[in-house]
Design an enzyme around this catalytic site. Structure first.
Site, PDB file in Angstrom:
ATOM      1  N   SER A 289       0.838  -1.202   0.000  1.00 33.32           N
ATOM      2  CA  SER A 289       0.000   0.000   0.000  1.00 33.32           C
ATOM      3  C   SER A 289       0.867   1.244   0.000  1.00 33.32           C
ATOM      4  O   SER A 289       0.561   2.236  -0.662  1.00 33.32           O
ATOM      5  CB  SER A 289      -0.927  -0.008   1.216  1.00 33.32           C
ATOM      6  OG  SER A 289      -0.186   0.194   2.393  1.00 33.32           O
TER       7      SER A 289
ATOM      8  N   ARG B 172       0.232   3.522  -3.181  1.00 29.11           N
ATOM      9  CA  ARG B 172      -0.444   4.796  -2.943  1.00 29.11           C
ATOM     10  C   ARG B 172       0.338   5.930  -3.603  1.00 29.11           C
ATOM     11  O   ARG B 172      -0.211   6.752  -4.336  1.00 29.11           O
ATOM     12  CB  ARG B 172      -0.559   5.062  -1.444  1.00 29.11           C
ATOM     13  CG  ARG B 172      -1.259   6.369  -1.136  1.00 29.11           C
ATOM     14  CD  ARG B 172      -1.294   6.667   0.341  1.00 29.11           C
ATOM     15  NE  ARG B 172      -1.965   5.618   1.091  1.00 29.11           N
ATOM     16  CZ  ARG B 172      -1.351   4.742   1.865  1.00 29.11           C
ATOM     17  NH1 ARG B 172      -0.038   4.802   1.993  1.00 29.11           N
ATOM     18  NH2 ARG B 172      -2.016   3.824   2.503  1.00 29.11           N
TER      19      ARG B 172
ATOM     20  N   ASN C  48      -0.965   7.791  -7.099  1.00 27.14           N
ATOM     21  CA  ASN C  48      -1.235   9.229  -7.111  1.00 27.14           C
ATOM     22  C   ASN C  48      -0.388   9.952  -8.142  1.00 27.14           C
ATOM     23  O   ASN C  48      -0.878  10.796  -8.901  1.00 27.14           O
ATOM     24  CB  ASN C  48      -0.957   9.815  -5.724  1.00 27.14           C
ATOM     25  CG  ASN C  48      -2.185   9.788  -4.858  1.00 27.14           C
ATOM     26  OD1 ASN C  48      -3.089  10.589  -5.038  1.00 27.14           O
ATOM     27  ND2 ASN C  48      -2.231   8.842  -3.936  1.00 27.14           N
TER      28      ASN C  48
END
Lengths: 156, 288
Positions: free
Chosen positions: B218, B222, B226
């Site tokens: 994660s 992440r 993004n």
């Protein structure tokens, strides 16, 4: 989206840079920050101390001023007392002096009176002698009557 | 735009391909010229652009911070020292808030992550065509390559290799400190006997195993997601410049707006990566 050996390269670079930062960047910066913190704390303590000292000295100054005020009023009181004394003293002296002057005047007057009386006495005796000689209309031997005249003059 | 002859799809693809150096199936090493080449190279290939930018930005960060650290005085700080101290104190506060143990590595780790990720993300704000174009010109004239084949991705954090590289490094540290502080037995028993006790061992292993693995995944995804999305939007906006005056002007406005919004995202992502790292380190140091 290809996973390849770039991953390993990045991991190695990552560890190296973390190590570098831990060795060469973090400690001196933290040391400087801590040092400054300490300095600020010390400075604040010093300011507090200075403030306290200022208060103390202000109190001391107030006490000194109060003391000086008391002393000054005491001095003024003493001075007034002394002035009264001086006035009294000089009053007494003046009375004494005037009495002395009056006394002197009295004695002078007495003396003058006596002198005048002496003079008068002499003149009166001379007049009496002249009057007597005229009345007798004759030569009166002065030496014969000297004794009588002296007695007369003494009686006057 | 790299040229008028390529389609939008090619343009986007070109922008999203790394400069890859690796081993061909026939054993020779060289730059990949197409997606097929990259596939052929498999695992033993390097994204030179990502690595070069990543290392260059880290070096830049290290250079300035080292400069400030060298000159650091307890007296009145200068401009650079002031700026560096501001960041350092911010990171230090974040670490102290979340990390209760004693470990001289954690704060420098957090500082490095925050600054490095921020700088790598910041490359996203450089107009998408500038640096690849320069690289294309350089490749064409200095290395006599076809400029369309010079792949050049500028933002390292849009490369999952970079984000996974960092997340895995954090993961190694997590495992290392877990075993160091709790012992191998402690670490394994945390995996095996929580949350259902010893009779739920298989379920525990599955749950805790997934939660352990999900941490680096994660963390990496992440940041990558993004930044990749942001980069893609920049590329799509850049496409509008080829669509005439009106569309181009609209694209300019959009780019400006997205860039301003992106400033928030890149800072936030750097901060999240840092904070999660600190939290994971805290978990590795204490029983939970």
């Amino acid at each position: 989206m290809n996973i390849n050996a770039t991953l390993i390269g990045q991991s190695i670079a990552f560890f190296l840079f973390v190590l570098f930062v831990m060795k060469f960047v973090w400690p001196p910066l933290m040391a400087a920050l801590d040092e400054r913190k300490k300095q600020i704390v010390d400075g604040l303590a010093a300011a507090e101390r200075g403030h306290h000292e200022h208060e103390l000295s202000e109190k001391r100054a107030t006490a000194v001023i109060k003391e000086a005020h008391e002393e000054a009023s005491a001095i003024i009181g003493r001075a007034q007392q002394r002035a009264n004394e001086v006035v009294e003293e000089s009053k007494g002296k003046a009375v004494e002096e005037s009495e002395r002057i009056i006394e002197t005047a009295h004695s002078t007057i007495e003396q003058d009176t006596n002198t005048a009386r002496e003079k008068l006495r002499a003149e009166v005796s001379l007049l009496a002698l002249a009057g007597a000689s005229q009345i007798l209309e004759r030569e009166v031997n002065e030496t014969d009557h000297q004794q009588i005249l002296a007695t007369l003059s003494a009686k006057l | 735009m790299s040229g008028t002859t390529i389609t939008s799809g090619e343009y986007i693809k070109h922008h999203l391909t790394n400069l890859t150096y690796g081993q061909y199936a026939d054993g020779g090493w060289g730059f990949a010229k197409s997606a097929a080449d990259i596939k052929e190279m498999g695992f033993w290939a390097f994204h030179l652009d990502s690595l070069a930018w990543s290392v260059a930005l880290a070096t830049l960060f290290f250079f300035f911070f080292r400069l400030a650290a060298k000159r650091a005085t307890a007296g009145v700080p200068g401009g650079l020292q002031n700026f560096v101290e501001w960041i350092v104190e911010f990171v230090d506060t974040s670490v102290k808030e979340s990390f209760s143990g004693r470990n001289p590595l954690i704060a420098p780790l957090a500082l490095t992550i925050f600054c490095w990720v921020f700088l790598m993300n910041l490359m996203d704000l450089v107009a998408v065509d500038w640096l690849p174009m320069i690289a294309g010109i350089f490749g064409e004239y200095a290395l006599s390559m076809d400029p369309h084949l010079v792949f050049f991705k500028v933002v390292p954090t849009t490369d999952p290799n970079i984000t996974f590289g960092m997340a895995l490094a954090v993961f190694y540290l997590m495992i290392y400190y877990s075993i160091k502080n709790k012992g191998l037995g402690g670490f394994l028993s945390e995996l095996a006997f929580q949350p259902f006790g010893k009779w739920g061992l298989p379920a525990n292993l599955i749950l805790e195993g997934i939660s352990l693995i999900s941490k680096p995944v994660s963390l990496a995804l992440r940041l990558f997601g993004n930044m990749y999305a942001g980069e893609t939007i920049f590329i799509l906006i850049a496409l509008m410049y080829g669509g005439g005056m009106v569309l181009g002007a609209f694209g300019g406005l959009l780019q400006l707006g997205w860039a301003i919004f992106h400033i928030l995202i890149i800072t936030l992502q750097a901060f999240i990566f840092m904070t999660l790292t600190i939290v994971y380190m805290e978990m590795a140091h204490h029983e939970h």
